[in-house]
Design a protein around this motif. Structure first.
Motif, PDB file in Angstrom:
ATOM      1  N   HIS A  26       5.175 -10.500   7.881  1.00  0.00           N
ATOM      2  CA  HIS A  26       4.414 -10.408   6.638  1.00  0.00           C
ATOM      3  C   HIS A  26       4.591 -11.717   5.872  1.00  0.00           C
ATOM      4  O   HIS A  26       5.520 -12.473   6.123  1.00  0.00           O
ATOM      5  CB  HIS A  26       4.886  -9.240   5.774  1.00  0.00           C
ATOM      6  N   ASP A  27       3.668 -11.988   4.981  1.00  0.00           N
ATOM      7  CA  ASP A  27       3.719 -13.204   4.161  1.00  0.00           C
ATOM      8  C   ASP A  27       3.898 -14.472   4.994  1.00  0.00           C
ATOM      9  O   ASP A  27       4.769 -15.303   4.698  1.00  0.00           O
ATOM     10  CB  ASP A  27       4.833 -13.089   3.114  1.00  0.00           C
ATOM     11  N   GLU A  44      -2.092 -16.085   3.358  1.00  0.00           N
ATOM     12  CA  GLU A  44      -2.928 -15.119   2.625  1.00  0.00           C
ATOM     13  C   GLU A  44      -3.962 -15.817   1.750  1.00  0.00           C
ATOM     14  O   GLU A  44      -5.030 -15.286   1.501  1.00  0.00           O
ATOM     15  CB  GLU A  44      -2.073 -14.183   1.768  1.00  0.00           C
ATOM     16  N   ARG A  51      -0.917 -10.606   1.676  1.00  0.00           N
ATOM     17  CA  ARG A  51       0.251 -10.604   2.551  1.00  0.00           C
ATOM     18  C   ARG A  51      -0.067 -10.951   4.009  1.00  0.00           C
ATOM     19  O   ARG A  51       0.841 -11.138   4.800  1.00  0.00           O
ATOM     20  CB  ARG A  51       1.032  -9.297   2.472  1.00  0.00           C
ATOM     21  N   TRP A  53      -0.995  -9.605   6.974  1.00  0.00           N
ATOM     22  CA  TRP A  53      -0.105  -8.960   7.941  1.00  0.00           C
ATOM     23  C   TRP A  53      -0.360  -9.437   9.363  1.00  0.00           C
ATOM     24  O   TRP A  53      -1.327 -10.115   9.659  1.00  0.00           O
ATOM     25  CB  TRP A  53      -0.229  -7.434   7.839  1.00  0.00           C
ATOM     26  N   GLU A  54       0.480  -9.026  10.229  1.00  0.00           N
ATOM     27  CA  GLU A  54       0.718  -9.586  11.552  1.00  0.00           C
ATOM     28  C   GLU A  54      -0.519  -9.988  12.355  1.00  0.00           C
ATOM     29  O   GLU A  54      -0.590 -11.080  12.893  1.00  0.00           O
ATOM     30  CB  GLU A  54       1.539  -8.581  12.362  1.00  0.00           C
ATOM     31  N   ARG A  57      -2.083 -13.456  11.738  1.00  0.00           N
ATOM     32  CA  ARG A  57      -1.251 -14.617  11.463  1.00  0.00           C
ATOM     33  C   ARG A  57      -1.527 -15.812  12.370  1.00  0.00           C
ATOM     34  O   ARG A  57      -1.675 -16.937  11.921  1.00  0.00           O
ATOM     35  CB  ARG A  57       0.218 -14.233  11.585  1.00  0.00           C
ATOM     36  N   GLN A 126       8.777   0.608   7.217  1.00  0.00           N
ATOM     37  CA  GLN A 126       8.173  -0.708   7.318  1.00  0.00           C
ATOM     38  C   GLN A 126       8.230  -1.277   8.736  1.00  0.00           C
ATOM     39  O   GLN A 126       7.222  -1.699   9.301  1.00  0.00           O
ATOM     40  CB  GLN A 126       8.858  -1.668   6.351  1.00  0.00           C
ATOM     41  N   ILE A 130       5.184  -2.090  11.462  1.00  0.00           N
ATOM     42  CA  ILE A 130       4.945  -3.447  11.970  1.00  0.00           C
ATOM     43  C   ILE A 130       4.967  -3.449  13.493  1.00  0.00           C
ATOM     44  O   ILE A 130       4.082  -3.992  14.152  1.00  0.00           O
ATOM     45  CB  ILE A 130       6.042  -4.401  11.479  1.00  0.00           C
ATOM     46  N   LEU A 233       4.530  -1.987   1.812  1.00  0.00           N
ATOM     47  CA  LEU A 233       3.757  -2.882   2.681  1.00  0.00           C
ATOM     48  C   LEU A 233       2.847  -3.792   1.859  1.00  0.00           C
ATOM     49  O   LEU A 233       2.548  -4.916   2.249  1.00  0.00           O
ATOM     50  CB  LEU A 233       2.917  -2.069   3.660  1.00  0.00           C
ATOM     51  N   GLU A 234       2.374  -3.279   0.733  1.00  0.00           N
ATOM     52  CA  GLU A 234       1.520  -4.084  -0.146  1.00  0.00           C
ATOM     53  C   GLU A 234       2.352  -4.888  -1.144  1.00  0.00           C
ATOM     54  O   GLU A 234       1.810  -5.512  -2.045  1.00  0.00           O
ATOM     55  CB  GLU A 234       0.553  -3.168  -0.915  1.00  0.00           C
ATOM     56  N   ASP A 364       7.785 -15.956   2.590  1.00  0.00           N
ATOM     57  CA  ASP A 364       6.796 -17.039   2.643  1.00  0.00           C
ATOM     58  C   ASP A 364       7.461 -18.404   2.491  1.00  0.00           C
ATOM     59  O   ASP A 364       7.005 -19.396   3.052  1.00  0.00           O
ATOM     60  CB  ASP A 364       5.700 -16.845   1.586  1.00  0.00           C
TER      61      ASP A 364
END
Ligand SMILES: [Fe+2]
Length: 597
Positions: A26-27, A44, A51, A53-54, A57, A126, A130, A233-234, A364
């Protein structure tokens, strides 16, 4: 594969480019360091998906790298040593996914995942979420694509490296700080093997003092976020912190948490039995709040008590670190370092005299940390500057693109080439009660808008917070809005004033000023301040100063330039879309003032 090198050139005159990847599910973010040039930005922003997510990426990471290299004048890359470095060990993740994930359904979506041979309690869903969505091909990782990315480049070598997660956090904290020696405290959800780490940084070395591998304060915070009906998650841990001010102290709830933690110096243990834990907690709070339940205040006491427990735990750990008397300086990072209320209590309760928390303390920030660690600590490549680092490390706003859009003649605007005139004009707009978008120069690295991707307003009207939340941000009214204050007035407005250049700590407003700026005073009398010095952001300083000369108030309300659920605007098009789809009154981009009607 980590630590590999391809096409190594023997030419010692090649420039060296470090590319850091925050690759922790994430991030995600990327960072580039070449000589004195530094670039760092969250993915993002590029994809305008909170965020990132995966599943998004990989491809976007490389697009972002290429754009940043282009902006820095380094694309196409030639005659260079490229060092591509990640901030998480994927080989370990692969092993965990294949061998050790055990999930079961329980209240609060509890799952258990073993990093080690022993079972390890983790308080939310979480990781299970993921890992279920994780791509099948583990070799497709950003650092491993480096050779492919640069296959058409000329005369380059590529090194593939990995910095472990907590060292990447530590390097972000240390190498953005003004310290040449310090204690380093990392508290987050989890690294590859660890949840908390303490280092002593000196002589450009990170001496490990203590690490803890099981009990996680960050994941405990996430679990309470879920129980309150918000989404970890958010990243909705923010809501707990905001809501905490509206709750009351309840000794039973507080003691529930307090009795479940046992400290031993830098170490702590959370006493956890899934069944007893949830059964007892549910009986105390009357059950979990459903995400659709409009009655948020029913969990305000829980938020209040848990936030208090969390703050006390962070302070106890920091105090234990200070009591080692290894340094008077503390650099602090990890996801828990986003909790500005806890951060504001560290200096007054510990031996530390100075505290540095980077602008991107959470995952991040690890792209920058990984690149920094590889450059300065691993390869001993050059000397770092010991100064408070600018947070303005992201993309430049594209003024040419703006001018092209404005040439279509559909948007009303004024152009003021003189900066003082621009700031005075905007101060007049603010004084008249307008809500203004303020977009300048390079974007901030990290979650806060610090005067370059901001929405600003007059902090004096009591209803200004509600106006912004309802007309622009579309977010909950219990979440506070923050002030940006000229540094020289900090002591006049805040008790126990500390500089907070990245809006990283919350302090108490002095009673004498609370009525002057009600829109930025939280329910509990605090403010999450950004302190502004002229040398850190000259144009933003000038704007606030112009507002001060007009009104006698040396601060403005500052919130990020986005609507709820979306990342901060990235492109000129994003910014204009937000402007015309919200109740913003004016938008200032560079020297252009855009208006409606
Ligand atoms: Fe982390």
């Amino acid at each position: 594969m980590n630590g590999t090198t391809t096409s190594r050139s023997e030419d010692k005159t090649l420039r060296r480019i470090y590319i850091g990847h925050a690759n922790t599910f994430h991030d995600p973010s990327i960072a580039i360091i070449e000589g004195d040039q530094i670039f760092a930005e969250g993915i993002e922003r590029h994809i305008q998906c909170k965020r990132a997510w995966e599943n998004l990426r990989l491809w976007y990471s490389w697009r972002a790298v290429r754009k940043a290299l282009n902006d820095l004048g380094l694309w196409p890359v030639k005659d260079a040593d490229v060092v591509s470095v990640t901030s998480w060990d994927y080989d370990l993740l692969k092993e965990v996914v294949e061998n050790r994930l055990v999930e079961f359904d329980g209240p609060g979506g509890v799952c258990m995942l073993s990093h080690h041979m022993e079972m390890e309690p983790i308080f939310n869903n979480q990781l299970a979420w993921i890992l279920r969505s994780y791509p099948a091909n583990f070799s497709d990782q950003p650092h491993e694509l480096a050779p492919e990315m640069f296959q058409d480049s000329h005369n380059i070598s590529i090194q593939i490296k990995m910095t472990n997660h907590h060292l990447a956090h530590a390097a972000t904290a240390v190498y953005t700080s003004p310290f040449d020696e310090c204690m380093v405290m990392i508290i987050d959800g989890y690294g590859e093997w660890t949840t908390n780490s303490f280092y002593h940084f000196h002589d450009n070395r990170f001496d490990l003092i203590h690490q803890q591998g099981i009990h996680s304060l960050g994941l405990m915070y996430s679990s309470i976020t879920e129980i309150c009906g918000f989404s970890s998650l958010e990243g909705e841990e923010w809501k707990i912190m905001g809501l905490a001010a509206y709750g009351a102290f309840n000794n039973d709830i507080y003691q529930f948490f307090n009795e479940r933690i046992v400290f031993d110096g830098l170490s702590f243990e959370i006493i956890y039995d899934p069944e007893i834990y949830f059964k007892t907690l549910m009986s105390l709070i009357g059950g979990m709040r459903h995400p659709d339940d409009p009655d948020v205040m029913k969990i305000a006491d829980l938020a209040h008590c848990f936030q208090r427990f969390f703050e006390e735990t962070v302070v106890k750990l920091a105090k234990a670190a200070g009591d080692l008397c290894l340094s008077k300086n503390l650099a602090y990072a990890g996801g828990c370092a986003l909790n500005s209320s806890a951060n504001g209590k560290i200096l007054e309760n510990t031996n530390f005299e100075r505290l540095h928390i980077p602008s991107a303390p959470a995952d991040d920030g690890c792209s920058l940390g990984a690149a920094f660690y590889e450059k300065y600590a691993a390869q001993k490549d050059g000397n770092r500057s010991v100064a408070v680092m600018s947070p303005y490390l992201g993309s430049m706003i594209d003024i040419e693109r703006l001018e092209k859009i404005l040439s279509f003649k559909g948007i009303k605007y004024r152009h003021l080439s003189d900066e003082n005139e621009l700031c005075e004009e905007v101060a007049i707009l603010l004084d008249a009660g307008n809500i203004v978008g303020w977009i300048q120069g390079r974007a901030e690295f990290g979650p806060r808008a610090l005067g370059n991707r901001s929405i600003i307003a007059d902090p004096r009207p009591a209803d200004m917070k509600d106006r912004i939340n309802s007309r622009v941000k579309f977010r909950e009214d219990y979440r506070p809005l923050a002030p940006s204050i000229l540094h020289e007035f900090g002591d006049e407005y805040f008790e126990g004033y500390q500089e907070s250049p990245y809006m990283e700590r919350t302090l108490n407003f002095r009673d004498a000023v609370k009525d002057k700026v009600p829109a930025v005073v939280h329910k509990n009398g605090t403010g999450r301040l950004q302190t502004v010095r002229e040398e850190w952001n000259p144009r933003y300083y000038r704007l606030i100063h112009a507002f001060y000369e007009k009104t006698g108030i040396p601060l403005v309300l500052n919130t990020s330039y986005n609507v709820m659920g979306k990342p901060i605007a990235h492109s000129v098009e994003d910014a204009i879309t937000v402007f015309f789809t919200t109740g913003l009154d004016y938008l200032v981009i560079g020297n252009y003032i855009l208006m409606k009607g």
